[in-house]
Design a protein around this motif. Structure first.
Motif, short mmCIF file in Angstrom:
data_model
loop_
_atom_site.label_atom_id
_atom_site.label_comp_id
_atom_site.label_asym_id
_atom_site.label_seq_id
_atom_site.Cartn_x
_atom_site.Cartn_y
_atom_site.Cartn_z
N LEU A 652 -10.95 -35.20 28.94
CA LEU A 652 -10.84 -36.06 30.12
C LEU A 652 -9.95 -37.28 29.89
O LEU A 652 -9.41 -37.83 30.85
N THR A 653 -9.84 -37.76 28.65
CA THR A 653 -9.03 -38.96 28.39
C THR A 653 -7.79 -38.67 27.58
O THR A 653 -6.92 -39.55 27.46
N GLY A 654 -7.70 -37.47 27.02
CA GLY A 654 -6.54 -37.15 26.20
C GLY A 654 -6.60 -37.71 24.81
O GLY A 654 -5.65 -37.58 24.03
N GLN A 655 -7.72 -38.37 24.45
CA GLN A 655 -7.88 -38.95 23.13
C GLN A 655 -9.27 -38.62 22.59
O GLN A 655 -10.21 -38.43 23.36
N LEU A 656 -9.37 -38.59 21.26
CA LEU A 656 -10.69 -38.53 20.67
C LEU A 656 -11.45 -39.79 21.06
O LEU A 656 -10.88 -40.89 21.06
N PRO A 657 -12.74 -39.69 21.40
CA PRO A 657 -13.49 -40.90 21.79
C PRO A 657 -13.72 -41.86 20.64
O PRO A 657 -14.04 -43.02 20.85
N PHE A 658 -13.57 -41.37 19.42
CA PHE A 658 -13.71 -42.18 18.20
C PHE A 658 -13.06 -41.38 17.08
O PHE A 658 -12.89 -40.16 17.19
N THR A 659 -12.69 -42.04 16.01
CA THR A 659 -12.03 -41.34 14.91
C THR A 659 -12.91 -41.25 13.67
O THR A 659 -12.58 -40.52 12.73
N LYS A 660 -14.02 -41.98 13.67
CA LYS A 660 -14.93 -41.96 12.52
C LYS A 660 -16.36 -41.81 13.03
O LYS A 660 -16.75 -42.49 13.99
N VAL A 661 -17.12 -40.96 12.37
CA VAL A 661 -18.53 -40.74 12.70
C VAL A 661 -19.35 -40.95 11.44
O VAL A 661 -19.10 -40.31 10.42
N LEU A 662 -20.32 -41.85 11.53
CA LEU A 662 -21.22 -42.13 10.42
C LEU A 662 -22.61 -41.63 10.80
O LEU A 662 -23.16 -42.04 11.82
#
Length: 1057
Positions: A652-662
């Motif tokens: 929907l946005t064309g981008q990952l919603p975040f690049t790091k997941v902890l």
């Protein structure tokens, strides 16, 4: 005003588990104080330096006593001559001090009054949070004005908790980790946004309100209109929904409350509708009749995460909703299907679900199974109806399992549905939405509860001679986590999201490194899930939630050609225009009927990272803070929430919603049990923070949804675990204890006793600051940190330890390894500052005139040490830091929450690793001196001490530290004996190393020596004292050294009064 309350009666001593910090990997922490200087504390993990045999013997004896005490506590007995467990040092009643200075919410707390004599969490935590919020410290706009502003952003959202309930310890772990990271980035100078929010929790909320309606008015929701019922839900939300916010504030969560988001807010609802429409227009959302997880009790489809897979070892009876008697599971029923045309031939199949027999449309065998080769292409008689069923062959059938033949029920089994589709078999739905049998079963079963029908079917099989046996059979039973009912797989027309294409992109993002999962072992689960992902059913048969923006064109439906015409639009007006174009009719003559279903809650929560920032509008927040810098959450949400956020966010946005997941692990209790309401071990964080009586805990159980049996078990467990309730521990202690665990690895086992240990640590810091503030006195003016020059080697050592601690904290924050931070801070405050430096500096501060150096060092230790501590213990750090005098000419921060976090670079000029290494040898000597004093029971005497080395120049390392060595070793004057000079007679001797010997005077010095009568016994070659022996050699060459010691001793006595 201080108000003191008596604490509750003594609480049961809670067994102290091995600290999670003890499991930290071996790591170079610098050369710290020796073990003899350390006071026993569960968080201490400093490795022990080489010991003398005497100190080792004392340490082993101490360990033995501790083991005996632990074993006695675990066995529930009291060692002979010891105090009962209830009076153990683990917990004694504390005075509760209240802050009662009139302070309006949002006003700054009065910090000009004297500190209470002991740490009291309720006093410390009062008034600060509302002041932080009013001043705007948690807003990214404020942080742009900070002198240390970096120009970088750090954004994160809280995993939105369900609005129905309250936070538990698992949520508290999430908050503790996230807030520590957020506060560090804020103090570092980043522009930080941490978004609060809550989820509408469709099924859970509707169930709670329905239960309340029935309890208070005796009404079901269907007796109200949909609109009236929804008004009741909003009313409930307004009354109860604030509890989570109160809990978050009690935990010190530094969220930007002006940006709080609720998934049913108007703006968020617009985002949900927009997402549905865009996915539909992209061909990623469609309507189809497929098998879904169905809860007959809720009358709704449910998501996979709401299905609990319960393993059964064999025959098990379960009490289910709507069933007056227990229902048997874990039994395999063998049924004969007669072969048509062969009176004595039959195929026997086994089933754990005989109630689905009316829906069987075939029997399948493996094509290579020789037992059935001669029957290929034949037909069988249905054991209940006598209808002809084909015997089909399929390679997915496992010939070694049971008889090798399986019945095929496409309408009620996912595996059978796939098999039936391959062979063109039509499904028969024989179980209805409410769990009763349908008309396709015949009059004799229609309307019966499916589990009542089960028994009737088995009786019928017996009567017809087609029942072939019953046996135990291990199985996995799908249970609805919301209702406790057994899940049925039903064919329903629902809306589905196509996940394959989006799932491939999500898998590729991790594989390429664009999306980082930490710990990395979660990557395997991620790739496996997305490689096997199916389409996602997003329809829910509820009233509370986001109503699906799809409309049935009634005129087309009435044609009766079997094909319904559905249109999707942001509004009914938009949908009507689309329907007119699709059907060729005018808008005016069309009748649209909106889908009554709502969307799966996970659909809306998957939009949270960008919908909370204003999407689909191009808002400044969306442009500035999206994508988020980090997502931190529990590992149990990796696939159902994190995975879906990545799929929909990218689409929907064309981008990952975040690049790091902890990802952190699950929190269990001190016994390793999963937190469960039925076990009575689910705790509200506020009960640990403020303390709670057992009676209150028991009342909370009664307010829950437990049945009478579960309630009795949970209440008994609480009485066992918390017989006197839970002591007041405070927010800072709870946060510190949670962050000290290696939450990114195995499960977190948390006990209340561990949080109490952290409270004791808070008290240590409190007492240290009271001492430091007293030492600073009136009119103290701090020097700039860069101008501070230590006036003694001991001052230089503590500043070097402080700089080393800052380096460790910075390194660990960058790696997001919070346990390393808690370890470093605990070690500095307790073992370096309190146990060593404060003790060593006390005699120095008694000198007249008052020395200038140590107070400046003490101030820097307090200032820097509290700022290092602030992300983890915000309340305690603020309370104490506010009382420190400001540095002159500096732009002092109004709050420690926005003060600069100490960096490695800013304190680099204090680092002296070689000095720390030298001082570690001094601490070794202190350890030996204390061991000698204990061996000879020198309780009051302050004996003189000599150090001698066989290596020239080795003792020069001790020269700068002779006075602190005497102070920390509780001895008189300490001198250096030249190599080769014989030691004086009547002195005890012990080795410090292979080349250094320690001698201690055993004559009576300003007090009685309790062990003087043992000197003859202990002088015979060290018998009875390990390597300790008493010298009787002549004193040739030592007189000058002893005379010098005597002068030093008299000077010490004079200073001590």
């Amino acid at each position: 005003m201080l108000r003191v309350w008596s604490a509750s009666p003594p609480l049961q001593t809670l067994l102290m588990p091995r600290s999670p910090l003890a499991s930290l990997p071996s790591r170079c922490w610098g050369l710290g104080p020796s073990q003899a200087l350390r006071r026993s504390h569960p968080l201490s993990t400093q490795s022990e330096p080489c010991r003398s045999s005497l100190s080792r013997r004392n340490h082993e004896a101490k360990q033995k006593r501790q083991r005996e005490k632990q074993m006695a506590l675990e066995a529930g007995i009291t060692p002979k001559g010891k105090a009962p467990a209830g009076s153990s040092k683990a917990w004694t009643p504390k005075e509760v001090v209240l802050y009662e200075v009139p302070t309006e919410p949002g006003e700054k707390k009065d910090v000009y009054r004297l500190l209470p004599p002991a740490y009291s969490p309720r006093y410390v935590e009062a008034a600060w949070y509302s002041w932080w919020v009013r001043e705007g410290f948690f807003k990214p706009e404020y942080q742009t004005r900070l002198p240390q502003a970096t120009g970088e952003t750090f954004s994160m959202c809280i995993p939105p908790p369900n609005v129905t309930g309250s936070l538990h310890i698992g949520h508290a772990l999430t908050v503790a980790i996230q807030d520590a990271l957020v506060r560090w980035h804020r103090m570092r100078g980043d522009q930080v946004l941490w978004i609060p929010g809550s989820d509408h929790a469709g099924i859970a909320t509707q169930a709670v309100v329905e239960k309340q309606l029935w309890k208070e008015r005796g009404m079901r929701r269907h007796e109200l209109s949909r609109e009236k019922f929804l008004r009741e839900v909003w009313k409930w939300k307004d009354e109860k929904g604030g509890e989570i916010s109160e809990q978050l504030q009690a935990l010190g969560a530094s969220l930007d409350w002006d940006r709080e988001c609720f998934t049913m807010d108007a703006g968020f609802s617009v985002a949900v509708t927009e997402a549905f429409v865009r996915l539909y227009e992209a061909g990623l959302l469609y309507r189809s009749q497929q098998l879904v997880n169905w809860s007959c009790t809720l009358r709704s489809a449910i998501s996979d995460i709401e299905v609990e897979s319960r393993p059964l070892p064999g025959h098990t009876e379960l009490q289910l909703p709507g069933c007056p008697t227990p229902v048997s599971f874990g039994l395999l029923v063998s049924v004969a299907f007669p072969v048509d045309g062969e009176p004595d031939a039959e195929v026997v199949v086994g089933t754990t679900r005989p109630e689905t027999l009316p829906g069987d449309v075939a029997v399948a065998v493996h094509p290579d199974d020789s037992r059935y080769t001669h029957l290929h292409g034949r037909q069988l008689r249905h054991p209940l109806t006598g209808q002809l069923l084909p015997l089909i062959t399929d390679s997915t059938v496992q010939p070694h399992v049971g008889t090798g033949a399986v019945k095929v029920t496409p309408a009620h089994s996912p595996a059978d549905a796939e098999l039936g589709a391959r062979h063109g078999l039509s499904p028969l739905s024989v179980i209805a939405e409410d769990g009763t049998m349908t008309s396709l079963c015949g009059d004799w079963l229609q309307g019966l509860h499916r589990f009542v029908a089960r028994e009737k079917i088995i009786s019928a099989l017996r009567e017809r001679g087609l029942f072939r046996g019953l046996q135990n059979h291990p199985m996995v039973l799908p249970i609805c986590s919301r209702s406790g009912d057994v899940i049925e797989y039903l064919l329903k027309s629902q809306w589905f999201v196509r996940c394959r294409e989006m799932g491939d992109r999500a898998a590729q993002a991790v594989e390429s490194g664009a999306l980082e999962l930490s710990p990395s072992f979660h990557q395997k689960n991620w790739q496996h899930w997305f490689s096997h992902i199916g389409d996602w059913c997003v329809s829910r048969q509820l009233w509370w939630g986001h109503r699906i923006p799809a409309y049935l064109v009634v005129e087309e439906h009435m044609k009766g050609d079997g094909e319904d015409c559905w249109v999707v639009g942001r509004t009914e007006t938009e949908a009507r225009k689309i329907a007119a174009e699709l059907t060729g009719r005018s808008e005016a003559e069309l009748t649209l009927q909106r889908d009554p279903d709502v969307l799966d809650t996970w659909f809306s929560s998957a939009l949270f990272p960008f919908a909370a920032l204003g999407w689909p509008q191009e808002t400044p927040d969306l442009a500035r803070f999206y994508p988020l810098s980090l997502l931190e959450t529990g590992s149990d949400l990796l696939l159902f929430w994190v995975g879906r956020m990545v799929m929909l966010g990218t689409q929907l946005t064309g981008q990952l919603p975040f690049t790091k997941v902890l990802l952190h692990s699950m929190v269990r209790d001190g016994q390793g049990r999963k937190m469960s309401k039925s076990l009575g071990n689910v705790l509200d964080p506020r009960d640990i923070i403020s303390g709670v009586e057992l009676q209150v805990l028991q009342e909370k159980l009664k307010d829950g949804n437990l049945d009478s049996t579960e309630l009795a078990i949970a209440a008994a467990a609480q009485r066992k675990d918390f017989p006197h309730g839970i002591p007041e521990c405070g927010t800072d202690a709870l946060r510190f204890a949670l962050c000290s665990h290696r939450a990114l690895g195995g499960d977190v086992h948390l006990s209340v006793s561990e949080v109490l240990s952290s409270r004791h640590f808070c008290n240590k810091i409190w007492n240290a600051l009271r001492f430091i503030l007293n030492a600073l006195g009136e009119g103290f003016v701090p020097q700039p940190a860069e101008e501070l020059s230590p006036s003694s080697p001991t001052d230089a050592w503590i500043l070097s330890r402080l700089a080393h601690t800052a380096q460790e904290c910075e390194r660990a924050f960058l790696a997001r390894e919070l346990p390393l931070i808690t370890h470093a801070l605990h070690h500095f405050w307790l073992h370096s500052l309190c146990d060593v430096y404060l003790e060593a500096v006390k005699p120095v501060l008694s000198h007249s005139p008052h020395p200038q150096g140590p107070p400046q060092v003490l101030f820097s230790c307090a200032d820097v040490g509290l700022r290092l501590l602030a992300p983890l213990m915000p309340f305690l750090a603020e309370e104490l830091w506010q009382r420190l005098p400001p540095r002159p000419g500096s732009n002092s921060a109004p709050s420690i929450s926005v003060a600069p976090y100490p960096t490695t670079h800013s304190l680099e000029h204090w680092r002296q690793p070689a000095l720390e290494q030298h001082f570690s040898q001094v601490q070794e000597a202190v350890q030996v001196l204390r061991a000698l004093r204990a061996t000879y029971q020198l309780t009051k005497a302050r004996p003189r001490v000599l150090l001698q080395s066989s290596e020239p120049g080795e003792l020069s390392l001790f020269k700068p530290f002779l006075e602190p060595l005497a102070t920390l070793g509780h001895c008189g004057a300490v001198g250096l004996l030249p190599p080769g000079v014989a030691a004086p007679s009547g002195w005890a001797q012990a080795p410090l190393s292979d080349t250094i010997q320690v001698y201690m005077e055993l004559q009576v010095l300003r007090g009685d020596w309790k062990g003087k009568g043992d000197i003859e016994r202990m002088s015979g070659g060290g018998q009875g004292a390990g390597s300790v022996k008493v010298r009787k050699t002549p004193e040739n060459g030592v007189r000058e050294v002893l005379d010098g010691l005597w002068v030093k001793q008299r000077c010490r006595w004079h200073r001590e009064g």
